[in-house]
Design an enzyme around this catalytic site. Structure first.
Site, PDB file in Angstrom:
ATOM      1  CB  SER A   1       0.551  -7.389  -1.545  1.00 52.04           C
ATOM      2  OG  SER A   1       1.650  -6.945  -0.776  1.00 52.04           O
TER       3      SER A   1
ATOM      4  CE1 TYR B   1      -1.088  -5.376   1.260  1.00 53.28           C
ATOM      5  CE2 TYR B   1      -2.966  -3.881   1.253  1.00 53.28           C
ATOM      6  CZ  TYR B   1      -1.839  -4.393   0.648  1.00 53.28           C
ATOM      7  OH  TYR B   1      -1.452  -3.926  -0.598  1.00 53.28           O
TER       8      TYR B   1
HETATM    9  C1  GCO Z   1       2.586  -1.941   4.312  1.00 52.56           C
HETATM   10  C2  GCO Z   1       2.320  -1.539   2.873  1.00 52.56           C
HETATM   11  C3  GCO Z   1       2.364  -2.760   1.966  1.00 52.56           C
HETATM   12  C4  GCO Z   1       2.461  -2.308   0.511  1.00 52.56           C
HETATM   13  C5  GCO Z   1       2.622  -3.444  -0.458  1.00 52.56           C
HETATM   14  C6  GCO Z   1       3.895  -4.188  -0.236  1.00 52.56           C
HETATM   15  O1  GCO Z   1       1.924  -1.410   5.218  1.00 52.56           O
HETATM   16  O2  GCO Z   1       3.499  -2.766   4.490  1.00 52.56           O
HETATM   17  O3  GCO Z   1       1.071  -0.876   2.744  1.00 52.56           O
HETATM   18  O4  GCO Z   1       1.225  -3.519   2.188  1.00 52.56           O
HETATM   19  O5  GCO Z   1       1.331  -1.576   0.178  1.00 52.56           O
HETATM   20  O6  GCO Z   1       1.527  -4.300  -0.392  1.00 52.56           O
HETATM   21  O7  GCO Z   1       3.996  -5.212  -1.189  1.00 52.56           O
END
Ligand code: GCO
Length: 254
Positions: free
Chosen positions: A145, A158
């Protein structure tokens, strides 16, 4: 026609491929001659997508398993090799998101995201490397990401997982390069997918994305397929341990 991007004879497993980025990558790979095996947990959605690809004249099949259950992933890979002779490529695309202020973010929530977005990529890559080593080489692509080196509030799991996946990409690239297996990553920016629906529908957030992206818009899932073809093809034959950003320039704008 140049063979630079020709994927004829190459069997590629794509996880999280029933929709969004994963499906777009699978479609682009199939359009360049690959046999694509689409994975997801939802068999009915997968069957529809595979029927769509096959009706379009492409060579597609599916494998239903949860990427966090490595035994199921290993069985699926063994079945792919048994049916197709080899496994050339793996795209670790399956991922989950959990958004919450830190004080409400449980350890269970954190571990679930890490398990799906990082640990499963390690385990599936390890097992894929076994098969790729037997057939003289292969390719692994991890969907990371833009977030990782960049951060925003409420998505710590994440960000940690995707940054870890960048590091895992490099670790595997140096270890299995001698086996003829190349390991790279693709870093999407903000792409209009179901995973981001809540963000797309939040005008303030969406306007922020648009203002921070030099191209002035969200990306489309179909814009991720070319990067996957490049890294799976002869055109990417000397690219190893790298991250290909597909984000409209958002990651480099202050
Ligand atoms: C968030 C998004 C991001 C995108 C992506 C951005 O909540 O900010 O889900 O995680 O999916 O990864 O690059």
């Amino acid at each position: 026609m140049s063979k630079l991007f020709d994927l004829q004879g190459k069997t590629i497993l794509i996880t999280g491929a029933s929709r969004g980025i994963g499906f777009s990558m699978a479609e682009a790979l199939a359009q360049h001659g690959a046999k694509v095996i689409l994975n997801a947990r939802d068999g009915s959605a997968l069957k529809q997508k595979v029927e769509y690809l096959n009706e379009a004249g492409w060579d597609a099949d599916y494998a239903v398993f949860d990427v966090t259950k490595i035994e199921d992933g290993l069985m699926a890979m063994a079945d792919i090799v048994q049916k197709n002779g080899s496994l050339f490529g793996l795209i670790n695309n399956a991922g989950v998101q959990h958004r919450s202020p830190i004080l409400d973010f449980t350890t269970t929530d954190f571990e679930h995201v890490l398990s799906t977005n990082l640990t499963s990529c390690f385990s599936l890559s390890r097992e894929a490397i076994r098969f790729m080593s037997d057939s003289g080489g292969g390719r692994i692509i991890n969907t990371v990401s833009m977030l990782g080196p960049q951060a925003r509030p409420t998505v710590p799991a994440y960000i940690a997982a995707k940054e870890g996946l960048r590091a895992l990409t490099r670790a595997l690239a140096v270890e299995v390069g001698p086996k003829g297996i190349l390991v790279n990553a693709i870093a999407p920016g903000y792409i209009a997918t179901e995973l981001n629906l809540a963000l797309l529908e939040n005008k303030e957030f969406s306007d922020w994305v648009i203002s921070k992206t030099p191209l002035g818009r969200w990306g489309n899932p179909s814009e991720l397929g070319g990067g996957a073809v490049y890294l799976m093809s002869d055109a990417g034959g000397f690219v190893n341990g790298q991250v290909l950003a597909i984000d409209g320039g958002m990651s480099i704008q202050v």
